[in-house]
Motif scaffolding. Structure first.
Motif, short mmCIF file in Angstrom:
data_model
loop_
_atom_site.label_atom_id
_atom_site.label_comp_id
_atom_site.label_asym_id
_atom_site.label_seq_id
_atom_site.Cartn_x
_atom_site.Cartn_y
_atom_site.Cartn_z
N MET A 131 0.82 -1.21 0.00
CA MET A 131 0.00 0.00 0.00
C MET A 131 0.86 1.26 0.00
O MET A 131 0.51 2.26 -0.64
N ASN A 132 1.98 1.21 0.67
CA ASN A 132 2.87 2.37 0.69
C ASN A 132 3.41 2.65 -0.71
O ASN A 132 3.53 3.82 -1.12
N ALA A 133 3.73 1.59 -1.45
CA ALA A 133 4.21 1.77 -2.83
C ALA A 133 3.13 2.42 -3.69
O ALA A 133 3.41 3.31 -4.51
N LEU A 134 1.88 1.99 -3.50
CA LEU A 134 0.78 2.60 -4.25
C LEU A 134 0.61 4.07 -3.87
O LEU A 134 0.35 4.92 -4.74
N ARG A 135 0.76 4.36 -2.57
CA ARG A 135 0.62 5.75 -2.13
C ARG A 135 1.74 6.63 -2.69
O ARG A 135 1.51 7.78 -3.06
N MET A 136 2.95 6.09 -2.75
CA MET A 136 4.08 6.87 -3.27
C MET A 136 3.83 7.31 -4.71
O MET A 136 4.22 8.41 -5.11
N LEU A 137 3.18 6.45 -5.46
CA LEU A 137 2.89 6.77 -6.86
C LEU A 137 1.50 7.38 -7.05
O LEU A 137 1.11 7.70 -8.17
N GLU A 138 0.76 7.49 -5.93
CA GLU A 138 -0.57 8.09 -5.94
C GLU A 138 -1.53 7.34 -6.86
O GLU A 138 -2.29 7.92 -7.63
N ILE A 139 -1.51 6.00 -6.75
CA ILE A 139 -2.39 5.17 -7.58
C ILE A 139 -3.20 4.19 -6.72
O ILE A 139 -3.56 3.10 -7.17
N GLU A 140 -3.52 4.59 -5.50
CA GLU A 140 -4.30 3.71 -4.63
C GLU A 140 -5.66 3.38 -5.24
O GLU A 140 -6.25 2.33 -4.94
N ASP A 141 -6.16 4.26 -6.12
CA ASP A 141 -7.51 4.07 -6.65
C ASP A 141 -7.63 2.87 -7.58
O ASP A 141 -8.74 2.43 -7.89
N ILE A 142 -6.49 2.31 -8.05
CA ILE A 142 -6.58 1.16 -8.96
C ILE A 142 -6.22 -0.15 -8.26
O ILE A 142 -6.09 -1.19 -8.92
N GLN A 143 -6.08 -0.15 -6.94
CA GLN A 143 -5.57 -1.32 -6.23
C GLN A 143 -6.43 -2.57 -6.43
O GLN A 143 -5.91 -3.69 -6.42
N HIS A 144 -7.73 -2.42 -6.62
CA HIS A 144 -8.60 -3.59 -6.74
C HIS A 144 -8.86 -3.99 -8.19
O HIS A 144 -9.62 -4.93 -8.44
N LYS A 145 -8.24 -3.32 -9.14
CA LYS A 145 -8.47 -3.65 -10.54
C LYS A 145 -7.71 -4.90 -10.95
O LYS A 145 -6.62 -5.19 -10.44
N TRP A 146 -8.32 -5.66 -11.88
CA TRP A 146 -7.62 -6.79 -12.47
C TRP A 146 -6.53 -6.26 -13.42
O TRP A 146 -6.71 -5.22 -14.06
N ILE A 147 -5.42 -6.96 -13.50
CA ILE A 147 -4.32 -6.52 -14.36
C ILE A 147 -4.79 -6.37 -15.81
O ILE A 147 -4.42 -5.41 -16.50
N TRP A 148 -5.61 -7.29 -16.27
CA TRP A 148 -6.04 -7.24 -17.67
C TRP A 148 -6.96 -6.06 -17.95
O TRP A 148 -7.18 -5.70 -19.11
N GLN A 149 -7.47 -5.42 -16.90
CA GLN A 149 -8.33 -4.26 -17.10
C GLN A 149 -7.54 -2.97 -17.29
O GLN A 149 -8.10 -1.95 -17.70
N LEU A 150 -6.26 -3.00 -16.99
CA LEU A 150 -5.46 -1.77 -16.94
C LEU A 150 -5.05 -1.30 -18.32
O LEU A 150 -4.86 -2.08 -19.24
N SER A 151 -4.86 0.00 -18.44
CA SER A 151 -4.26 0.57 -19.64
C SER A 151 -2.76 0.31 -19.60
O SER A 151 -2.21 -0.12 -18.56
N GLY A 152 -2.08 0.59 -20.70
CA GLY A 152 -0.63 0.41 -20.74
C GLY A 152 0.07 1.24 -19.68
O GLY A 152 1.00 0.77 -19.01
N GLY A 153 -0.37 2.49 -19.51
CA GLY A 153 0.24 3.35 -18.50
C GLY A 153 0.02 2.83 -17.10
O GLY A 153 0.93 2.88 -16.25
N GLN A 154 -1.18 2.31 -16.81
CA GLN A 154 -1.46 1.77 -15.49
C GLN A 154 -0.65 0.50 -15.22
O GLN A 154 -0.20 0.28 -14.09
N LYS A 155 -0.46 -0.32 -16.24
CA LYS A 155 0.37 -1.52 -16.08
C LYS A 155 1.81 -1.13 -15.77
O LYS A 155 2.47 -1.75 -14.91
N HIS A 156 2.29 -0.11 -16.48
CA HIS A 156 3.66 0.34 -16.23
C HIS A 156 3.80 0.85 -14.80
O HIS A 156 4.79 0.58 -14.12
N MET A 157 2.78 1.61 -14.35
CA MET A 157 2.80 2.15 -13.01
C MET A 157 2.74 1.02 -11.97
O MET A 157 3.39 1.08 -10.93
N THR A 158 1.98 -0.03 -12.26
CA THR A 158 1.87 -1.17 -11.35
C THR A 158 3.21 -1.90 -11.24
O THR A 158 3.63 -2.29 -10.14
N ALA A 159 3.88 -2.09 -12.37
CA ALA A 159 5.20 -2.74 -12.35
C ALA A 159 6.18 -1.92 -11.52
O ALA A 159 6.99 -2.46 -10.76
#
Length: 592
Positions: A131-159
């Motif tokens: 959760m801290n990693a998600l907060r650092m990048l300010e992407i907590e709002d996508i934490q419950h999304k399936w990987i296959w639902q993500l855009s290319g930018g969101q996948k990059h941010m998740t990695a």
């Protein structure tokens, strides 16, 4: 931004490193000596094959632990020797986001992914780390999304977040913008800037797009052929070395090239550093007091080529009310293309542009017959793709995938390039294959496994595979990602050379400079629909369309807009010609 307290604290120390891959004739790194300080934001630039990725793989211990080869010298990371420290231990200090970042994602949801590494290391606070990693990048709002639902930018941010969960001090990102639309590319760099300035992370990027380096990095390292570090300089000084960079097939920012070329006209000849960002260039133009708002006289018949160009030539591709998509996990059908009606004619050079997820790759797959339309029909050279196998269509259509490693099936790239022609039992192919190898500068690499090449070398090899098929229609998905300027020029030159075979070329791209320089027709896609079909000059005058499609014009087009140059210049050469045409004699004679 630098950090005074840590500015001179070394975090990476390389001493006399040399490395050679198994079977390679030459060393990929030669006697590299290097110090990177804590808190740096450094870009590594160099032509394809200069050793950029190889050097970075030394930082996290992949060389020599995972990639075998002959290694000499020492690499120290936070005081640890990479040769006596496990990759697992080094991963706590160095995070690496690869160019093909989607291959790093192994869990079903974003939350599972960012918790995965600390969980496997046995940290009791693995959930808090994720959760801290998600907060650092300010992407907590996508934490419950399936990987296959993500855009290319969101996948990059998740990695990136998954790599951050082990709380490393050093973050390496290989080609951050290679697979992203310009808006998401800038977002990635904004997050890297945040990590650097707020959390004092040391950021290292391997980058070909120097305009991002100009906007975000503090230092730049130049590598040259043979795996040697030529220099490390502050970004403005490094990117102002226009002639030196050009000699090594590296393209400085467009505004830097322009002001360098105008150095004897509106820039004092004693000046050695030039604007590197749009903001700096716009300010420099204002200070020059030139009447740059004067409209340009552009020959309508030459410069405003309409999308109907070549419409009197044979139709090669036709989409008739096409709908296509995928079946989601809840078994519902999700359309990615909706009601596409489109004709493509012989002789056209077509750029498909739009944000990640707009439907560009799906459209290419429909042309190649890899996917079939749910509704409507796709006709390729008179053949209905629903009634024609992909193998039959491959005699007409060559499709170069976005991820180059997916195109290698043999243990050396020469065999990969020969494969199609040999499968069709064509004879006397050696001279043609030799020509292809030479054109793409692959002769010395021909016995190497394509999967072990650098990203840029892989891209060149896949282009060679496609060209060797002598197709009627060429489809390319992000062909210029990871290519240096020399390889880009060779690619477009070979298109012209094979015009007797290649009747139309369709490129899905985020590279707006390629669009400006090369395309005769531009199709803008958004949410599975075509929202504009025009030419390369006209598309950059519709700012609301570009914003909707998450696209950013080339630097020189943006500078033209700032300077009220109408119509905007599409190339550095056009911009220089325009400025030279309006320079008053007294300004010209007084510069020196």
């Amino acid at each position: 931004m630098t950090h005074p307290m840590t500015e001179k604290q070394p975090i990476i120390e390389i001493k006399d490193i040399s490395f050679r891959y198994p079977g390679a004739e030459y060393e990929s790194l030669q006697h590299v000596n290097l110090t990177i300080n804590k808190g740096d934001f450094i870009a590594i630039i160099g032509s394809n094959g200069s050793g950029k990725s190889t050097l970075c793989k030394c930082f996290n211990g992949l060389i020599p632990t995972y990639y075998a080869g002959d290694l000499e010298g020492s690499v120290m990371i936070n005081g640890l020797s990479t040769q006596s420290t496990s990759i697992a231990e080094l991963s706590k200090h160095v995070a690496y986001v690869f160019q093909d970042f989607e291959n790093q994602l192994v869990r079903p949801t974003v939350y599972d992914e960012v918790c995965f590494a600390p969980l496997n290391f046995g940290y009791e606070d693995y959930k808090e780390r994720g959760m801290n990693a998600l907060r650092m990048l300010e992407i907590e709002d996508i934490q419950h999304k399936w990987i296959w639902q993500l855009s290319g930018g969101q996948k990059h941010m998740t990695a990136l977040a998954a790599a951050l969960s082990l709380e490393p001090d050093i973050i390496i990102v290989d080609e951050p913008v290679a697979q992203l639309d310009p808006a998401h590319a800038r977002l990635i760099y904004e997050k890297l800037k945040l990590l650097n300035e707020k959390y004092n992370k040391t950021i290292i990027v391997i980058e070909h797009h120097t305009e991002y380096i100009a906007d975000y990095c503090t230092n730049v390292m130049l590598m040259e052929a043979g795996g040697k570090v030529r220099w490390i300089k502050p970004v403005k000084e490094g990117l102002s070395s226009v002639d030196e960079l050009a000699s090594l097939h590296i393209q400085p920012p467009q505004v830097t090239q322009a002001f360098h070329s105008l150095r004897e006209k509106i820039v004092p000849t004693t000046q050695t550093m030039y604007p590197i960002t749009i903001k700096e260039a716009a300010l420099a133009l204002q200070q020059s007091a030139l009447p740059y708002t004067k409209p340009r006289h552009v020959a309508i018949e030459e410069q405003y080529k309409q999308s109907e160009e070549h419409s009197d030539r044979p139709v090669l591709l036709k989409f008739d009310n096409v709908v296509s998509g995928y079946q989601s996990m809840d078994r519902n059908q999700k359309p990615t293309l909706q009601n596409i009606n489109l004709e493509m004619h012989e002789g056209q050079r077509i750029a498909l542009i739009g944000n990640n997820g707009a439907g560009k790759s799906t459209l290419l797959r429909l042309i190649a017959g890899i996917r079939k339309p749910w509704e409507g029909s796709v006709t390729v050279c008179g053949k209905n793709t629903s009634q024609t196998s992909p193998e039959q269509l491959s005699d007409l259509v060559s499709f170069i995938f976005q991820n180059p490693e997916e195109m290698f099936i043999s243990d050396n790239i020469r065999a990969d390039i020969e494969f199609f022609l040999k499968a069709r039992k064509q004879t006397n192919i050696e001279p043609f294959i030799d020509h292809i190898m030479d054109t793409f500068n692959l002769t010395e690499l021909q016995q190497r496994d394509g999967r072990l090449l650098s990203g840029g070398q892989q891209r060149r090899a896949t282009l060679a595979i496609g060209m060797a098929m002598k197709p009627t229609i060429m489809l390319l998905d992000e062909p210029t990602a990871s290519l240096d300027i020399a390889s880009r020029r060779e690619m477009t030159r070979l298109f012209d050379e094979l015009r007797d075979h290649v009747k139309a070329i369709v490129v899905a791209t985020h590279d707006m400079q390629l669009v400006a320089d090369w395309a005769t027709r531009v199709i803008v896609m958004h949410e599975g629909r075509i929202i504009m079909d025009t030419n390369s000059r006209d598309v950059f005058q519709h700012e609301h369309i570009l914003k909707l499609a998450a696209l950013i014009p080339p630097q020189i087009v943006e500078l033209s807009h700032y300077a009220n140059i109408t119509p905007p210049c599409l190339s550095v050469a056009e911009f220089i010609t325009h400025i030279e045409s309006i320079i008053p004699q007294e300004v010209y004679s007084g510069v020196n």
